[in-house]
Scaffold this active site. Structure first.
Site, PDB file in Angstrom:
ATOM      1  N   ILE A 155       0.832  -1.208   0.000  1.00 53.93           N
ATOM      2  CA  ILE A 155       0.000   0.000   0.000  1.00 53.93           C
ATOM      3  C   ILE A 155       0.862   1.251   0.000  1.00 53.93           C
ATOM      4  O   ILE A 155       0.611   2.207  -0.743  1.00 53.93           O
ATOM      5  CB  ILE A 155      -0.961  -0.017   1.208  1.00 53.93           C
ATOM      6  CG1 ILE A 155      -1.952  -1.179   1.078  1.00 53.93           C
ATOM      7  CG2 ILE A 155      -1.716   1.309   1.313  1.00 53.93           C
ATOM      8  CD1 ILE A 155      -2.832  -1.396   2.294  1.00 53.93           C
ATOM      9  N   ASP A 174      11.346   2.486   6.037  1.00 53.33           N
ATOM     10  CA  ASP A 174      10.895   1.093   6.105  1.00 53.33           C
ATOM     11  C   ASP A 174      12.140   0.231   6.275  1.00 53.33           C
ATOM     12  O   ASP A 174      12.991   0.182   5.384  1.00 53.33           O
ATOM     13  CB  ASP A 174      10.149   0.705   4.824  1.00 53.33           C
ATOM     14  CG  ASP A 174       9.514  -0.681   4.915  1.00 53.33           C
ATOM     15  OD1 ASP A 174      10.112  -1.563   5.567  1.00 53.33           O
ATOM     16  OD2 ASP A 174       8.438  -0.888   4.317  1.00 53.33           O
ATOM     17  N   GLU A 264     -12.301   0.991  18.246  1.00 54.35           N
ATOM     18  CA  GLU A 264     -13.317   1.048  17.192  1.00 54.35           C
ATOM     19  C   GLU A 264     -14.458   0.106  17.529  1.00 54.35           C
ATOM     20  O   GLU A 264     -14.210  -0.974  18.084  1.00 54.35           O
ATOM     21  CB  GLU A 264     -12.702   0.670  15.835  1.00 54.35           C
ATOM     22  CG  GLU A 264     -11.650   1.655  15.351  1.00 54.35           C
ATOM     23  CD  GLU A 264     -11.112   1.312  13.956  1.00 54.35           C
ATOM     24  OE1 GLU A 264     -11.593   0.332  13.356  1.00 54.35           O
ATOM     25  OE2 GLU A 264     -10.217   2.021  13.485  1.00 54.35           O
ATOM     26  N   HIS A 282     -13.193   4.157   9.355  1.00 56.24           N
ATOM     27  CA  HIS A 282     -12.484   2.988   8.813  1.00 56.24           C
ATOM     28  C   HIS A 282     -13.012   2.646   7.419  1.00 56.24           C
ATOM     29  O   HIS A 282     -13.462   1.519   7.148  1.00 56.24           O
ATOM     30  CB  HIS A 282     -12.610   1.781   9.749  1.00 56.24           C
ATOM     31  CG  HIS A 282     -11.452   0.839   9.638  1.00 56.24           C
ATOM     32  ND1 HIS A 282     -10.895   0.213  10.712  1.00 56.24           N
ATOM     33  CD2 HIS A 282     -10.720   0.402   8.567  1.00 56.24           C
ATOM     34  CE1 HIS A 282      -9.895  -0.548  10.333  1.00 56.24           C
ATOM     35  NE2 HIS A 282      -9.772  -0.455   9.020  1.00 56.24           N
ATOM     36  N   ALA A 285     -11.014   0.441   3.012  1.00 54.74           N
ATOM     37  CA  ALA A 285     -11.322  -0.631   2.057  1.00 54.74           C
ATOM     38  C   ALA A 285     -12.725  -0.507   1.473  1.00 54.74           C
ATOM     39  O   ALA A 285     -13.185  -1.413   0.780  1.00 54.74           O
ATOM     40  CB  ALA A 285     -11.173  -1.983   2.740  1.00 54.74           C
TER      41      ALA A 285
END
Length: 530
Positions: A155, A174, A264, A282, A285
């Protein structure tokens, strides 16, 4: 062969339901059942497969009622709502769809950046309230700004690609991103502190692990450039929400856009109510394309497994056929544990992983074994990695994975697996085998012979082979109430380098580790878990 039965207990697309039916599987579509734990527990024993999204909680208690269950398919990436160890113990394969949401999540992060830069939600609310506050909403251009990407995997790399197209300068932190991969995707690889100091916008794309929890802590937020904007569409808990609120109040952080939260559903949160904060529930997606993609993928994967034994995108098992599984299973465990051991010892960026198969194991389906080894190496920092996605993730980060097969003699053992993790600071190596009892064992570390079984909690010690070490080491553990299960030793030569691999009955505290490090003969001690 009886017709397999699958229960879909969450909302999945009609096309996914039809895939099961077309493949000859008896499917029961009850999209609201997952919300009723007791009702689900009463019927779960009837089914071979369970297809879910996030509403259904596949707990150990539920799995105890699932006498016939063979596979759980999660349409999406995260499997937080599945007790994977409990499923594994019951022989239930857990599958996910790790890449179906990538583009959608990346696009949401880009949308959040634009919303932050131009205060679009606030301006919309003001205008629709009948105000015309043109001078109040002075935005900033994204062009020419520096975007800091924390986590440049699948991503993160898509976000970087989109951002470069928008004429942003992209820097990335990273530990698994190699310089070659960074050059390929057009980002500048940096350490975390320089990223914090240079970035105008920071976006997070890492999994939630012990190492990434609160990666943007109060301390790290203080290191950021004044006026920074922060986007989190990855996982709640990557940012200290209370510390971020304080940084927003002080003006050090100009704005924040969050799609994920520590708790959540987020009905209340420290970030709520601040005028420079944008929040979404959220939605990373949540596009029709992504929902359709993951639903179709999970239906195909589950049908393949139930009808032919093929395993794809499994969290707790590699991609192998049902016929191969009994012979490969102990070597899968060996490769994953041996890789995990080396992964837990490695903190520097990894350049390559070399797995050598010697003896009988070299003639097996080593692709599954290599996936298991790479999974073990990567999982300490990337907990969402599975045995199917591991090779892809390694390739995305420029990690070279090499297999070597030697079907000839394997020293004193019928089969030996050797793994070398080539990190930027130094290579680390270990070898193991599977005894006739089916249990994997470590037989060599750093070229030193040893014979040690794996245990849930272990201590790995490098030391000088000098008198007094074992006694003092045992005393430290004994005084701390740490019970030793097994104690394996090895050395290069008398008086030279030595290692100890010790199984203990539970986690060892930091104070005990410091006491072990203080023993004069000890070079290094590391706790490892399996």
């Amino acid at each position: 062969m009886a017709q397999p039965k699958v229960l879909i207990s969450d909302a999945l697309s009609d096309a996914a339901v039809q895939i099961f039916r077309d493949r000859g599987i008896d499917v029961d579509f009850q999209p609201d059942l997952g919300k009723d734990k007791e009702a689900l527990a009463k019927v779960i024993g009837r089914y071979d497969g369970l297809a879910i999204r996030s509403a259904t909680k596949a707990t150990a208690k539920l799995l105890a009622e699932a006498a016939n269950l063979k596979v759980i398919g999660r349409a999406g990436i995260g499997v937080d709502n599945v007790d994977v160890p409990a499923a594994t113990a019951r022989g239930v394969i857990v599958m996910n769809t790790p890449f179906g949401n990538s583009i959608t999540t990346a696009e949401h992060a880009i949308a959040m950046m634009f919303a932050l830069a131009r205060q679009i939600p606030q301006a919309d609310a003001s205008t629709q309230a009948g105000k015309w506050e043109k001078n109040r909403f002075m935005g900033v251009e994204l062009t020419g700004k520096t975007l800091g990407v924390i986590g440049c995997g699948n991503i993160g790399a898509i976000v970087a690609e989109r951002a470069i197209g928008l004429k942003l300068k992209v820097i990335a932190y990273d530990p698994y991103l190699t310089p070659e991969r960074a050059l390929e995707i057009g980002v500048e690889k940096v350490e975390l502190d320089p990223l914090l100091a240079r970035a105008d916008i920071i976006t997070l794309h890492v999994p939630m692990t012990d190492k990434t929890r609160n990666i943007l802590s109060a301390e790290n937020l203080a290191k950021t450039k004044r006026g920074v904007r922060i986007v989190n569409c990855a996982r709640g808990g990557l940012v200290d929400e209370v510390a971020l609120r304080a940084a927003l109040e002080s003006g050090h952080v100009a704005g924040a856009a969050f799609d994920v939260f520590v708790t959540e559903p987020a009905t209340e949160n420290p970030l709520f109510g601040h005028p420079n904060v944008i929040c979404t529930p959220h939605l990373g997606a949540s596009t029709s394309e992504a929902q359709e993609n993951v639903a179709l993928q999970v239906a195909e994967q589950m049908a393949d497994y139930l009808l032919s034994g093929a395993i794809t995108n499994a969290i707790n098992f590699p991609s192998i056929s049902a016929e191969e599984a009994p012979r490969l299973k102990p070597f899968v465990a060996l490769c994953e544990k041996l890789g995990s051991f080396l992964g837990q010892l490695t903190e520097a960026p990894i350049k390559g992983i070399r797995i050598t198969y010697e003896g009988t194991v070299a003639a097996m389906n080593t692709r599954a074994l290599t996936s298991a080894a790479v999974t073990g190496v990567l999982r300490p920092i990337l907990q969402d990695v599975n045995m199917v996605s591991a090779p892809v993730i390694a390739k995305e980060r420029g990690i070279v994975v090499e297999e070597v097969k030697r079907e000839g003699g394997a020293s004193d053992y019928e089969s030996v697996v050797r793994i070398i993790v080539d990190a930027e600071d130094m290579p680390r190596d270990a070898a193991g085998t599977v005894f006739h009892d089916g249990k994997p064992r470590v037989i060599e570390v750093r070229g030193i012979d040893i014979d040690a079984a794996f245990a849930p909690h272990m201590l790995y010690v490098r030391n000088h082979d000098k008198p007094g070490f074992i006694g003092r080491f045992g005393s430290v553990l004994g005084e701390a109430g740490v019970n030793v299960a097994t104690f394996a030793l090895g050395r290069e030569a008398e008086g030279g380098n030595a290692i100890a691999f010790v199984a203990v009955d539970g986690p060892v505290s930091d104070d005990v580790l410091k006491a072990i490090e203080a023993i004069p003969q000890v070079k290094r001690v590391r706790p490892v878990q399996f």
